[in-house]
Design an enzyme around this catalytic site. Structure first.
Site: not given
Length: 223
Positions: A85, A99, A107, A125
């Site tokens: 993910d 989220g 998740e 990120k």
């Protein structure tokens, strides 16, 4: 490379990482969001080499099925070797904020079942301290105001994400202005608020592996 190219690169790296460990009985946990979509597209080229997938959202299930990948309910699966993910933020301990796509609860459930949680993201990120990205909190609708007041007491500025219902029929509060020095502690505190389903901190169960797309190629970070 642009951001989409970085996402494609890490998605392919994740497929390359898991393929040697898959067989005809393997089921893969698949996340939600733009980076996860690139992973699905890359994984689909090898759909004959594994059994199927567990999806963390209705949108992911739809994309998997469109590629001809069988989708299983998590309750019918005894174990998942991998969950792949994306993330909205990661620190160097691979504690995450997730989220942004409002799929955080499912998740988190799928990640909890998986032996190995692989996070795929572009270099933007990775941050020293979590919290610049607003922290999503999934909330039972009738508890919205109560939960918002409690989040203010924790130092946050909660904003109702209008027009969004999760796959579970709940609402999202995005909490701004948090400097998250102790992610595990804050995850527990927010989850203890009555009316909260869960929050987007993946700290009690962080990622095991972070594949980070950079201009110099894909870098691998381990927890």
């Amino acid at each position: 490379m642009n951001q989409d190219q970085l996402k494609q690169a890490v998605a392919q790296a994740a497929v390359d990482h898991i393929l040697p460990h898959l067989d005809s009985k393997s089921i893969v946990g698949v996340g939600t969001g733009s980076t996860a979509n690139f992973f699905i597209d890359a994984l689909a080229r090898h759909k004959a080499e594994f059994d199927g997938a567990v999806a963390s959202s209705e949108a992911t299930a739809k994309r998997l099925k469109e590629h001809g990948i069988p989708v299983y309910e998590l309750n019918t699966v005894s174990e998942l070797e991998f969950y792949v993910d994306g993330a909205d933020e990661s620190n160097e301990r691979l504690e995450l904020i997730k989220g942004g796509g409002a799929a955080l609860t499912r998740e988190k459930i799928v990640a909890a079942v998986a032996k190995t949680f692989i996070c795929i993201a572009d270099a933007s990120k990775l941050v020293p301290i979590l919290g610049q990205f607003p922290l999503p909190v999934e909330v039972i609708p009738m508890a919205r105001s109560h939960v918002a007041r409690q989040l203010v007491k924790l130092g946050g500025d909660p904003v109702y994400r209008e027009g969004v219902l999760t796959d579970n029929g709940n609402i999202i509060l995005d909490v701004h202005n948090l400097r998250i020095d102790s992610p595990v502690e804050l995850e527990e505190k927010i989850n203890a608020i009555v009316g909260v389903v869960t929050n987007g901190l993946f700290a009690a169960r962080p990622a095991d592996l972070l594949l980070l797309g950079t201009a110099d190629g894909v870098k691998t970070l381990k927890a």
